[in-house]
Write an enzyme that holds these catalytic residues in place. Structure first.
Site, short mmCIF file in Angstrom:
data_model
loop_
_atom_site.label_atom_id
_atom_site.label_comp_id
_atom_site.label_asym_id
_atom_site.label_seq_id
_atom_site.Cartn_x
_atom_site.Cartn_y
_atom_site.Cartn_z
CD GLU A 8 61.53 33.79 -53.13
OE1 GLU A 8 60.72 33.50 -54.02
OE2 GLU A 8 61.58 33.24 -52.01
CG HIS A 165 59.20 36.25 -49.80
ND1 HIS A 165 59.21 35.79 -48.50
CD2 HIS A 165 60.12 35.52 -50.47
CE1 HIS A 165 60.10 34.81 -48.40
NE2 HIS A 165 60.66 34.63 -49.58
CG ASP A 286 63.75 31.06 -51.37
OD1 ASP A 286 64.03 32.15 -50.83
OD2 ASP A 286 62.73 30.41 -51.08
C1 GRE Z 1 61.99 31.97 -48.09
O1 GRE Z 1 62.52 33.06 -48.05
O2 GRE Z 1 61.42 31.57 -49.10
C2 GRE Z 1 62.04 31.12 -46.89
C3 GRE Z 1 62.07 31.72 -45.66
C4 GRE Z 1 62.12 30.92 -44.55
C5 GRE Z 1 62.15 29.54 -44.69
C6 GRE Z 1 62.11 28.95 -45.92
C7 GRE Z 1 62.05 29.73 -47.03
O3 GRE Z 1 62.02 33.05 -45.56
O4 GRE Z 1 61.99 29.17 -48.24
ZN ZN Z 2 62.31 33.50 -50.27
#
Ligand code: GRE
Ligand code: ZN
Length: 327
Positions: A8, A165, A286
């Site tokens: 991710e 997601h 992430d």
């Molecule tokens: C994520 O991609 O998991 C994400 C976002 C924006 C803020 C926090 C976050 O896209 O964890």
């Molecule tokens: Zn993410």
């Protein structure tokens, strides 16, 4: 632990960067965040080296193409993102792989782009950022709707994972967050939105039609592991329009794959490992919303994970799920 695989891990193109600005943290962090999320070379690879991540599966940032209401424009942006990822994989074939961005307005076009990315570009699956806004900003589509059944047939046939997601609820459907915008995004609302979408899929019967579907969700399961027992317990009394043939928990345990993205916490991990088989849990960071070093620092050292599971969850499960051929 060396040799971890993480999937991710986000990047952005110019067209998708702006929508992320709200989430990047205080405005003082935006410049550095922008450099991190646009970069697909030295900076990212240095963080990977530092944290023992051998391979990162790239994906476009959220909400990405899911907030582009025009189908053609969304397809253009998705293709541009997908090409950009394919180029990065070609430059660093032993460090990157990719998940396709998909415009979901038209299930046939989405299935076509996924097929192209998997068959022609060697992508490992797709990452979709929740519901699709279609035509006008207040019109949204969730993928349990009957019109998506052929799309799911294609995902099943290609036998690749679909990563669901988070994205934020849109204002016209978010009255209950009134006065509390902080509550809508990553601290809580992301998990609410994503868990509802995931549970809708379970209740739609799609896993009866396509039992080999593999849905990935992040953040140690978007709170579902904690609530799973109660869902099935209460549904013995009231199933209403639930269309699955089996109890919901069966689908969650069989069709869902859960990652550690953005949730580096012993208590949440213990709960997830209690509910899901250790073959269904995966390490992810992430990046750049999280620091890879934080993800790996927790993962590599916590004693809630046995050393055997650390290798399995950090690497081996991903080799199987993503059908990777590393030595
Ligand atoms: C994520 O991609 O998991 C994400 C976002 C924006 C803020 C926090 C976050 O896209 O964890
Ligand atoms: Zn993410």
């Amino acid at each position: 632990m060396k040799g971890k695989i993480a999937f991710e891990e986000h990047f952005a193109i110019e067209e998708t960067l702006g929508e992320t600005r709200n989430f990047a943290g205080d405005s003082g962090m935006w410049d550095e965040f922008t450099e991190q999320i646009l970069d697909l070379d030295d900076r990212r690879l240095a963080h990977m080296d530092e944290s023992g991540i051998e391979l990162a599966v790239l994906s476009l940032n959220a909400p990405g193409v899911q907030c582009i209401t025009d189908a053609d424009q969304a397809m253009d942006v998705a293709r541009k993102g997908n090409e950009r990822m394919a180029e990065a994989v070609a430059r660093h074939p032993d460090r990157y792989a990719a998940f396709a961005a998909l415009p979901m307005h038209d299930p046939v076009a989405a299935a076509g782009e996924l097929t192209r990315c998997v068959r022609e570009l060697g992508f490992k699956g797709c990452m979709v950022n929740g519901f699709q806004q279609v035509g006008n900003p207040d019109n949204v589509k969730y993928y349990d709707l009957p019109e998506y059944r052929d799309f799911w047939a294609t995902v099943s046939e290609l036998d690749v994972p679909f990563y669901l997601h988070p994205r934020m609820q849109i204002p016209s459907r978010a009255e209950n967050y009134e006065g509390h915008p902080w509550l809508m995004s990553a601290p809580w609302g992301f998990a609410v939105e994503t868990s509802i979408h995931a549970l809708r899929l379970c209740g739609s019967g799609v896993f009866d039609d396509h039992p080999n579907l593999k849905i990935c969700i992040g953040h140690l399961g978007e709170n579902i592991p904690f609530g799973l027992w109660r869902i099935d317990a209460r549904m013995r009394f009231s199933r209403r329009n639930y269309r699955g043939k089996r109890p919901l928990g069966d689908y969650f345990r069989e069709n869902f794959h859960v990652t550690t993205s953005g949730n580096f916490n012993d208590a949440a991990f213990r709960c997830t490992l209690d509910v899901l088989d250790h073959d269904k849990i995966y390490f992810c960071a992430d990046y750049p919303f999280e620091k890879m070093e934080d993800a790996a620092g927790w993962y590599d050292n916590t004693d809630v994970i046995s050393n055997e599971d650390r290798l399995r969850i950090g690497r081996i499960n991903a080799l199987n799920l993503l059908n990777l051929d590393l030595d």
